[in-house]
Design an enzyme around this catalytic site. Structure first.
Site, PDB file in Angstrom:
ATOM      1  N   LYS A   1      -9.042  39.076  -6.965  1.00 21.47           N
ATOM      2  CA  LYS A   1      -8.325  39.035  -8.244  1.00 21.47           C
ATOM      3  C   LYS A   1      -9.189  38.392  -9.315  1.00 21.47           C
ATOM      4  O   LYS A   1      -9.304  38.906 -10.437  1.00 21.47           O
ATOM      5  CB  LYS A   1      -7.034  38.225  -8.097  1.00 21.47           C
ATOM      6  CG  LYS A   1      -6.215  38.151  -9.394  1.00 21.47           C
ATOM      7  CD  LYS A   1      -5.206  37.024  -9.404  1.00 21.47           C
ATOM      8  CE  LYS A   1      -5.789  35.802 -10.065  1.00 21.47           C
ATOM      9  NZ  LYS A   1      -4.773  34.849 -10.559  1.00 21.47           N
ATOM     10  N   ASN A   2      -9.837  37.286  -8.979  1.00 19.06           N
ATOM     11  CA  ASN A   2     -10.587  36.526  -9.972  1.00 19.06           C
ATOM     12  C   ASN A   2     -11.886  37.206 -10.396  1.00 19.06           C
ATOM     13  O   ASN A   2     -12.493  36.792 -11.387  1.00 19.06           O
ATOM     14  CB  ASN A   2     -10.878  35.119  -9.447  1.00 19.06           C
ATOM     15  CG  ASN A   2      -9.618  34.272  -9.362  1.00 19.06           C
ATOM     16  OD1 ASN A   2      -8.630  34.553 -10.036  1.00 19.06           O
ATOM     17  ND2 ASN A   2      -9.643  33.249  -8.526  1.00 19.06           N
TER      18      ASN A   2
ATOM     19  N   ARG B   1      -3.382  33.463 -18.512  1.00 18.64           N
ATOM     20  CA  ARG B   1      -4.452  32.751 -19.206  1.00 18.64           C
ATOM     21  C   ARG B   1      -5.728  33.596 -19.321  1.00 18.64           C
ATOM     22  O   ARG B   1      -6.458  33.494 -20.297  1.00 18.64           O
ATOM     23  CB  ARG B   1      -4.769  31.447 -18.470  1.00 18.64           C
ATOM     24  CG  ARG B   1      -3.682  30.410 -18.597  1.00 18.64           C
ATOM     25  CD  ARG B   1      -4.041  29.140 -17.853  1.00 18.64           C
ATOM     26  NE  ARG B   1      -2.960  28.163 -17.942  1.00 18.64           N
ATOM     27  CZ  ARG B   1      -2.862  27.251 -18.894  1.00 18.64           C
ATOM     28  NH1 ARG B   1      -3.755  27.203 -19.848  1.00 18.64           N
ATOM     29  NH2 ARG B   1      -1.858  26.396 -18.900  1.00 18.64           N
TER      30      ARG B   1
ATOM     31  N   ARG C   1      -6.122  23.275 -19.019  1.00 17.34           N
ATOM     32  CA  ARG C   1      -7.139  24.323 -18.988  1.00 17.34           C
ATOM     33  C   ARG C   1      -7.483  24.808 -20.397  1.00 17.34           C
ATOM     34  O   ARG C   1      -7.247  25.958 -20.761  1.00 17.34           O
ATOM     35  CB  ARG C   1      -6.677  25.490 -18.113  1.00 17.34           C
ATOM     36  CG  ARG C   1      -6.488  25.087 -16.666  1.00 17.34           C
ATOM     37  CD  ARG C   1      -6.673  26.246 -15.727  1.00 17.34           C
ATOM     38  NE  ARG C   1      -5.457  27.008 -15.576  1.00 17.34           N
ATOM     39  CZ  ARG C   1      -5.319  28.004 -14.706  1.00 17.34           C
ATOM     40  NH1 ARG C   1      -6.318  28.356 -13.937  1.00 17.34           N
ATOM     41  NH2 ARG C   1      -4.189  28.660 -14.607  1.00 17.34           N
TER      42      ARG C   1
ATOM     43  N   ILE D   1     -10.300  19.030 -10.171  1.00 16.23           N
ATOM     44  CA  ILE D   1     -10.511  20.116 -11.123  1.00 16.23           C
ATOM     45  C   ILE D   1      -9.393  20.169 -12.162  1.00 16.23           C
ATOM     46  O   ILE D   1      -9.630  20.095 -13.357  1.00 16.23           O
ATOM     47  CB  ILE D   1     -10.624  21.474 -10.401  1.00 16.23           C
ATOM     48  CG1 ILE D   1     -11.731  21.417  -9.338  1.00 16.23           C
ATOM     49  CG2 ILE D   1     -10.896  22.591 -11.402  1.00 16.23           C
ATOM     50  CD1 ILE D   1     -13.101  21.170  -9.874  1.00 16.23           C
TER      51      ILE D   1
ATOM     52  N   ARG E   1       1.264  37.121  -8.236  1.00 12.70           N
ATOM     53  CA  ARG E   1       0.112  37.172  -9.140  1.00 12.70           C
ATOM     54  C   ARG E   1      -1.205  37.220  -8.384  1.00 12.70           C
ATOM     55  O   ARG E   1      -2.228  37.624  -8.946  1.00 12.70           O
ATOM     56  CB  ARG E   1       0.110  35.959 -10.072  1.00 12.70           C
ATOM     57  CG  ARG E   1       1.234  35.941 -11.107  1.00 12.70           C
ATOM     58  CD  ARG E   1       1.120  34.732 -12.019  1.00 12.70           C
ATOM     59  NE  ARG E   1      -0.216  34.594 -12.555  1.00 12.70           N
ATOM     60  CZ  ARG E   1      -0.949  33.485 -12.473  1.00 12.70           C
ATOM     61  NH1 ARG E   1      -0.476  32.408 -11.868  1.00 12.70           N
ATOM     62  NH2 ARG E   1      -2.162  33.445 -12.990  1.00 12.70           N
TER      63      ARG E   1
END
Length: 423
Positions: A22-23, A92, A121, A327, A397
């Protein structure tokens, strides 16, 4: 809204195939805005975020055909250089269109993005990079307006190795003549996959001895065909799920090297593994796992997206584990839900201390974000009794065909909508 009902306590067994990342898919799809020529992308997972991205590309002027994991993207009239909030608020990653649109139009207007609530973020890293490239950035009525008389190559040092900023600035630099250098960049495999696709489009991108990316911009890019890399977060999640249920599972079509620190930690905790170049076999084990100390970090460190599933596994260890989420802030929202299932977890700022318990018990819980939702699924699979998970749209998602894949491994998981009174 859909929910999951899981009857846990069953050991997962069998083989599961890893979907495309996905990323990596999202920025690769966005990168097609850099050309008017046809692009064909294979191994694109059928996920909510992917479908949102395709809607964004259609709105901007692309024609989309999507079937059997392959997306064909062609021109469908002139491109637009702005997006409505209704599309952007869902994800996002929609802000990544700023780089290609700025490169092509010298101006772009993008609403500040939405997404799941795991921290601020901010997009300031993106904006400071665009300013280095010669653009001004102002916020008007919730929109970021980028404008440049002319874009220029530059040396950009990111204050943090942001994946999104690395990809956004990289795409923009591909159409800026001259040499742009990006330093302190993200080194995730998904970034490498975007670089590979851009090179196929004709981009001139190299890495120097320090690991920085050097982009020699061109006036135009052409169409390309590409197959997306395996999703290391999905494969890592199934590996953890197999370990949590003491299962016997082979995760195939993955890249184990991309999850090397996860596999190292699992072995140290006591999970037996057999690893090849493209698969990970999780073997059954006796007794309880050893507790571990883990800290999330940019790649090649422990992935923040696997922190929540890892916490579920640590709830079943013998002793106290510690997790330092370094993170994103506010990424322990799954912890109170795990406590409802019998876990013993204490969180303080960025630290979670997990005191292992012998077993979890089914409960009614709620997913608050994508990876936290997967942590609850894994907990439900390992728990005794029935677990009901609300807000599974978060999980949709990032995990393609989740319940089908888990069912094939012997899990008892069903999706249902209480409003429709149907399973």
């Amino acid at each position: 809204m859909d929910r999951f009902i899981i009857h846990g306590g069953k050991k997962l067994q069998g083989t599961v195939q890893t979907s495309g990342s996905k990323n990596a898919s999202l920025p690769i799809l966005v990168a097609t805005l850099l050309t008017d020529e046809p692009c064909i992308i294979h191994r694109v997972p059928n996920l909510r975020d992917v479908r949102t991205t395709l809607k964004i590309l259609e709105y901007l002027g692309k024609k989309i055909e999507y079937a059997n994991g392959t997306v064909t993207i062609t021109a469908n009239g002139p491109l637009k250089n702005s997006l409505p909030y209704e599309l952007v608020k869902q994800m996002r990653a929609s802000f990544w269109v700023a780089g290609p649109l700025l490169a092509r139009f010298k101006t772009a207007e993008i609403p500040l993005p939405g997404g799941c609530a795991i921290g601020v973020r901010p997009v300031d890293i993106h904006l400071k990079g665009f300013e280095k490239l010669g653009a001004s950035a102002v916020t008007e009525k919730g929109n970021v307006v980028l404008h440049a008389q002319a874009l220029q190559p530059a040396k950009i040092v990111l204050r943090f190795p942001s994946v999104g900023a690395t990809q956004n600035l990289l795409m923009c630099a591909c159409l800026i003549e001259g040499e742009t250098v990006l330093e302190n960049i993200a080194k995730e495999p998904e970034v490498d996959d975007v670089v590979e696709f851009l090179r196929k489009m004709g981009a001139d991108i190299t890495a120097d001895a320090k690991g920085s990316l050097v982009v020699r911009g061109k006036t135009s890019l052409h169409g390309a065909e590409h197959s997306v890399v395996a999703d290391r977060i999905e494969s890592g999640s199934y590996i953890i799920a197999a370990a949590a249920t003491r299962g016997d599972v082979v995760v195939e079509n993955c890249v184990p090297e991309h999850n090397s620190i996860l596999l190292e930690n699992l072995r140290e905790a006591g999970v037996p593994l057999e690893v090849t170049s493209h698969s990970v076999h999780v073997l059954p084990y006796e007794g309880r796992l050893k507790p571990m100390r883990m800290r999330t970090a940019p790649y090649p460190g422990f992935a923040t997206d696997l922190q929540a599933p890892w916490m579920t596994l640590m709830t079943l260890c013998e002793g106290t584990s510690e997790i330092d989420e370094d993170i994103f802030e506010n990424r322990f929202m799954h912890a109170p839900e795990l406590v409802r299932m019998g876990a013993d977890i204490v969180t303080e700022k960025s630290i979670a201390r997990v005191n292992g318990v012998e077993s979890l018990s089914g409960a009614h819980v709620m997913a608050s974000d994508l990876r936290g939702g997967m942590a609850l699924v894994i907990a439900g699979l390992a728990a005794q009794g029935a677990t009901e998970i609300e807000r599974v749209y978060h999980i949709d998602r990032g995990y393609e065909d989740l319940e089908q894949k888990l069912t094939a491994l012997g899990a008892d998981i069903r999706r249902y909508n209480p409003d429709k009174n149907e399973f």
